[in-house]
Design a protein around this motif. Structure first.
Motif, mmCIF file in Angstrom:
data_model
loop_
_atom_site.group_PDB
_atom_site.id
_atom_site.type_symbol
_atom_site.label_atom_id
_atom_site.label_comp_id
_atom_site.label_asym_id
_atom_site.label_seq_id
_atom_site.Cartn_x
_atom_site.Cartn_y
_atom_site.Cartn_z
ATOM 1 N N SER A 229 -18.339 -15.419 -42.063
ATOM 2 C CA SER A 229 -18.788 -16.503 -42.939
ATOM 3 C C SER A 229 -19.982 -16.086 -43.797
ATOM 4 O O SER A 229 -20.266 -16.717 -44.802
ATOM 5 C CB SER A 229 -19.162 -17.734 -42.095
ATOM 6 N N LYS A 231 -21.071 -13.535 -46.187
ATOM 7 C CA LYS A 231 -20.467 -12.476 -46.999
ATOM 8 C C LYS A 231 -21.411 -11.305 -47.211
ATOM 9 O O LYS A 231 -20.971 -10.142 -47.328
ATOM 10 C CB LYS A 231 -19.988 -13.067 -48.324
ATOM 11 N N ASN A 276 -15.273 -20.861 -48.742
ATOM 12 C CA ASN A 276 -13.912 -20.515 -48.335
ATOM 13 C C ASN A 276 -12.919 -21.073 -49.340
ATOM 14 O O ASN A 276 -13.246 -21.883 -50.195
ATOM 15 C CB ASN A 276 -13.603 -21.031 -46.922
ATOM 16 N N HIS A 277 -11.675 -20.622 -49.205
ATOM 17 C CA HIS A 277 -10.568 -21.068 -50.055
ATOM 18 C C HIS A 277 -10.832 -20.830 -51.542
ATOM 19 O O HIS A 277 -10.265 -21.502 -52.395
ATOM 20 C CB HIS A 277 -10.244 -22.552 -49.833
ATOM 21 N N ASN A 404 -6.058 -17.721 -54.756
ATOM 22 C CA ASN A 404 -5.923 -18.481 -53.506
ATOM 23 C C ASN A 404 -4.756 -19.456 -53.578
ATOM 24 O O ASN A 404 -4.562 -20.149 -54.580
ATOM 25 C CB ASN A 404 -7.208 -19.263 -53.213
ATOM 26 N N GLU A 460 -13.680 -9.434 -49.348
ATOM 27 C CA GLU A 460 -13.947 -10.494 -48.369
ATOM 28 C C GLU A 460 -13.203 -10.207 -47.080
ATOM 29 O O GLU A 460 -12.140 -9.571 -47.080
ATOM 30 C CB GLU A 460 -13.491 -11.866 -48.908
ATOM 31 N N ASN A 462 -11.900 -12.729 -43.958
ATOM 32 C CA ASN A 462 -11.766 -14.155 -43.670
ATOM 33 C C ASN A 462 -11.371 -14.395 -42.216
ATOM 34 O O ASN A 462 -10.405 -13.799 -41.715
ATOM 35 C CB ASN A 462 -10.691 -14.776 -44.570
#
Length: 927
Positions: A229, A231, A276-277, A404, A460, A462
């Motif tokens: 979470s 980065k 996120n997303h 995404n 990234e 995730n």
């Protein structure tokens, strides 16, 4: 269909739901979860479907899926044939409820409709469900639809109602990732339980249980999730491992963001530190002003207020999915876009794309609808268009920068195209962060070429990556990535279920369950047990309540300490909710006797036997049903068992039961019998032609030297269940030898205490069959009790539950009168719909009737309060007398008896100080 006389007139919308039940396990109607509606047709009983003009055509138009239903014909279109021939509207409601669930993707085909006996126009409508709330809503909407087709309701808008139903189903449905894992678990016979209204699911049972929430599992490290979470921290760790990452830094102000952008060089990316997303990500920024504007967008999506500025890596967007350290899928993510056709505007092209049935809101479907927001409009303008522009045919217009799926992007499967070096980098990245399931995002020109050579990088890592881009790619072959997840949680050969022994019967369930539990506790198992006293986990009473229902069973299966389950299963729970689990490895049926008749449609003892047979039907092919061969109704249940039958019998050699057992064992079957001899009765285990001695009944404490015949039966049922569950004979023998009916091992079940020379038995007996067994025990021990002056007197404190029939209450009194000199009738705290004093009076009527017929009882008294009744019984008793207390709240009664004993020992209330009572004396008032 047989023609029925019609009374004339026109049909009216009379169909209504009278009662609703939800079965969460095997039940009397089905082997699986079901919704049960009791419906009343009213005047529609006179109007089958072929008498209602246009009904069949209309219902098929509204629910075309009904054309596929086979119904009882066993072929496609069978239900349509029934509609044309004429069938009743309760049956139609059943099929409509199934069709509605099929509309939202629930492949449910199980259903049946049966008329309620003795109630014309009333029908039992039963149909399966996947989601309980969706099933209930489907049943309610089906009834409204049928009524609307019979008599049009101007307020009923079918399209609006169907859309509302679909949206409700989508709200409670699992997301694609969770559903994929559950489907894989089901295919491998791994049980699952939904733990909340969202995506928290338990796979497996008890000590073998694993939990998932979407794609996070019980094995997912909390520290790893925190690292992923952050980065900035993620990039530094990956860089320290020599993995390709972009240059970046974290900032908290716009000025800092501009300074970092100038230091690392334009173009840059600005994104939230912990987003996120793809929310708040701004790409390909070329100026200081672009960075300042992007900073504000990213900060709004950052939970901690920090923003990342990193160098912009050009190329395509790839997601590598790593599960348990191995790459299992790669997908290329393409940002949301539309392609011109030369005639439609961009706005119209977006509407056309969103009309794709695969697109939905959020993660409810395999694709997400494209949202036209300010960022999308700005992106369109950057390409020289407006939303009202008409792009030329073949021209692609992007509406988002990131690929995404949650922003409307599409995916292309690239699993078998990825270069091995890139796969190795992605796997190493997941190991560095410590995630069991990780989504590694690559930006590179081509995943088929090494990223170190082409200039790509990991942008990234995730936690809890979505699966739908891999399981439902827009282009390419779907990847079955749920399998490695389940393999990780349950490696091949691993156990997901704990053994379940379920015990039912009219009497003896609790004691038998405790015996079985005691045997396996002695073997070192962590036993979870449910009974009418509560839930016991590894010898600790965790919940004090009547826990003989399905909810308590599910509580045990959710407990991570339990590796063996013993469930007492009562009639009420089966009728109310079904079983609380899918199947039981061993089902024990002790007996079936008249009790609780007249409730929930169970009016005969044969119907009661059908209810208890649900446990036998829930035995798998590799399981066992332990059945009492001495009871004809239990004996008949053997035909319902898919597994093996283990018999137990107390009958003498030559009886029907013993002859059946002998034939069963000659075929290699298993059984427990009593072998009488001069030394006593020996419990013998028979397996095929072999016979193995287990124990003398008179040496087992729970049998009181063999006098408590009901406990001899319970011992045999428990021993047979333990034998069927794989316990060695010496462990069974040791368990039975160390189990007694003292208050600590078996509270409220045949507890024997001595209070100031008075022998007291505390038991739960509440019905006539149980009283016969208890009375037989009283007769056997009564005459052997020492008494200085005369034969010992017997005082019984009895009661029954308020939901019994009047005649059952009288029958309890009649039986008790045969065995006691004085009967004191009390009442339970919960009257179950009766008036105070009504139950006691009915029981007393039975006692008086038996007295007139010459029964042993000489006196009957009514004292409603339980403790007052116990005090009165003890005050009447002399030394050597026997007092039997049939309890409701055994802990209060035992505390009262202890207080009574302590007071006497203190000299305040000894029997020597009390006047001698004469239990045979009948006061004039009793007459």
């Amino acid at each position: 269909m047989t023609d029925i006389p019609l009374t004339g007139g026109r049909p009216t919308a009379d169909l209504r739901i009278v009662e609703t039940r939800v079965y969460r396990g095997a039940n009397i109607w089905s082997y699986d979860r079901s919704v049960h509606l009791v419906v009343d047709l009213g005047r529609l009983e006179e109007f089958p479907t072929n008498t209602i003009p246009g009904f069949t055509d209309n219902v098929l138009q509204m629910l075309p899926g009904l054309r596929e239903h086979t119904c009882s014909r066993g072929r496609r279109g069978g239900f349509v044939e029934r509609l044309n021939e004429g069938t009743w509207l309760g049956h139609v409601a059943e099929h409509c409820a199934l069709a509605l669930q099929q509309v939202v993707g629930h492949d449910i085909r199980r259903g049946k409709t049966r008329q309620v006996k003795g109630k014309p126009g009333h029908y039992n409508v039963i149909f399966g469900y996947v989601d309980e709330q969706v099933g209930l809503a489907a049943g309610q909407l089906a009834v409204r639809l049928v009524n609307h087709l019979v008599e049009a309701d101007p307020d009923f808008d079918w399209e609006a109602e169907l859309e509302a139903f679909i949206k409700r189903a989508q709200r409670t449905a699992f997301g694609p990732s969770t559903q994929a894992i559950i489907d894989e678990a089901v295919s491998r016979d791994i049980p699952w339980i939904r733990l909340n209204k969202h995506s928290l699911v338990q796979l497996g049972q008890g000590v073998h249980a694993q939990r998932i929430r979407a794609t996070m599992t019980s094995e997912t490290s909390s520290i790893a999730v925190d690292i992923a979470s952050d980065k900035d921290l993620t990039t530094r760790l990956l860089s320290a491992a020599g993995l390709p990452v972009p240059k970046q830094d974290s900032v908290r102000t716009a000025d800092q963001a501009v300074a970092v952008a100038n230091r690392i060089g334009f173009p840059v990316v600005v994104k939230p530190l912990d987003g996120n997303h793809g929310r708040g990500v701004c790409l390909d920024l070329l100026t200081d002003d672009d960075v300042r504007e992007a900073f504000e967008i990213a900060r709004e999506q950052s939970r901690r207020g920090s923003v990342i500025v990193e160098s912009f890596v050009t190329g395509k967007d790839y997601r590598c999915l790593i599960i348990d350290g191995r790459m299992v899928a790669v997908a290329e993510r393409v940002p949301a876009s539309v392609t011109g056709d030369g005639t439609s505007t961009i706005e119209e092209l977006v509407d056309l794309a969103n009309a794709d049935p695969r697109r939905g809101v959020g993660h409810e479907k395999v694709l997400t609808r494209i949202t036209v927001d300010d960022a999308a409009i700005e992106r369109v303008r950057d390409q020289g268009f407006e939303m009202t522009s008409t792009p030329d045919a073949g021209v692609t217009v992007k509406l988002a920068l990131t690929g995404n799926m949650s922003t409307g992007g599409i995916s292309i499967d690239r699993t078998f195209e990825a270069h091995p070096e890139n796969v190795e980098i992605a796997e190493e990245a997941a190991r560095m962060i410590g995630l069991d399931i990780a989504g590694i995002d690559f930006i590179c020109p081509d995943i088929t070429q090494p990223v170190r050579e082409t200039g790509g990088a990991i942008c990234e890592v995730n936690a809890a990556p979505g699966f739908r881009m891999h399981t439902h790619p827009t282009i390419g072959e779907p990847q079955f990535i749920a399998k490695p997840v389940v393999d990780m949680l349950f490696p091949p050969g691993a156990t997901s279920r704990i053994p379940i022994v379920a015990v039912t019967g009219t009497n003896g369930k609790t004691t038998t369950s405790r015996m079985i539990s005691h045997i396996f506790k002695g073997m070192g198992r962590k036993v979870g047990m449910t009974s009418t006293d509560g839930v016991v986990i590894d010898e600790r009473l965790t919940i004090r309540a009547d826990a003989s229902g399905p909810r308590s069973a599910r509580m045990v299966l959710q407990n991570p300490r339990v590796d063996f389950a013993v469930f007492e299963v009562a009639r009420g729970g089966i009728l109310r909710e079904g079983l609380g689990y899918e199947r039981n490895d061993v089902a024990v049926v002790l007996n079936v006797a008249p009790d609780h008749l007249g409730l929930r449609g169970i009016d005969t003892i044969e119907q009661l036997a059908d209810v208890k047979a649900v446990l036998v039907e829930a035995v798998p092919r590799d399981g066992h049903a332990v059945l009492n061969a001495d009871d004809p109704l239990v004996r008949a249940m053997r035909r319902r068992c898919s597994g093996q039958v283990v018999w137990f019998s107390m009958d003498e050699p030559g009886s029907e039961a013993r002859e059946m057992i002998d034939a069963h064992c000659r075929r290699g079957g298993k059984a427990l019998i009593l072998a009488p001899s001069e030394r006593g009765e020996m419990i013998v285990v028979k397996h095929g032609r072999r016979e193995m001695q287990l124990a003398w009944t008179h040496l087992l404490p729970a049998t009181f030297g063999g006098k408590a015949r009901m406990n001899v039966q319970n011992v045999m049922g428990a021993a047979a269940a333990a034998f069927a569950a794989g316990a060695p004979l010496h462990d069974i023998r040791q368990g039975l030898r160390t189990f007694s009916t003292n208050y600590y091992l078996s509270p409220g079940r045949l507890n024997e205490v001595e209070v100031n020379g008075v022998n007291v038995l505390v038991d739960y007996c509440h019905n006539a069959p149980g009283m016969r067994a208890l009375g037989d025990f009283v007769d056997r021990i009564g005459e052997s009790l020492a008494h200085d002056l005369a034969r010992p007197s017997r005082i019984g404190v009895i009661a029954t539950a308020g939901d019994r029939r009047d005649e059952d209450m009288r029958d309890l009194g009649r039986v008790a009168a045969q065995h006691f000199d004085v009967v004191i009738v009390r009442e339970d705290q919960q009257l179950r719909g009766r008036q105070r004093g009504e139950i006691a009076e009915l029981v007393a009527e039975g006692v008086r009737e038996a007295r007139e017929g010459g029964a042993r009882c000489k006196q009957v008294e009514i004292i409603l309060d339980e403790i007052d009744a116990v005090r009165h019984a003890m005050s009447r008793a002399n030394r050597g007398d026997l007092v039997v207390v049939c309890v409701d709240q055994h802990s209060r009664v035992m505390a009262e008896l202890e207080d009574w004993s302590n007071q006497a020992q203190a000299g305040s209330a000894s029997n020597d100080d009390l006047p001698l009572a004469d239990p045979d004396f009948v006061p004039p008032a009793e007459g």
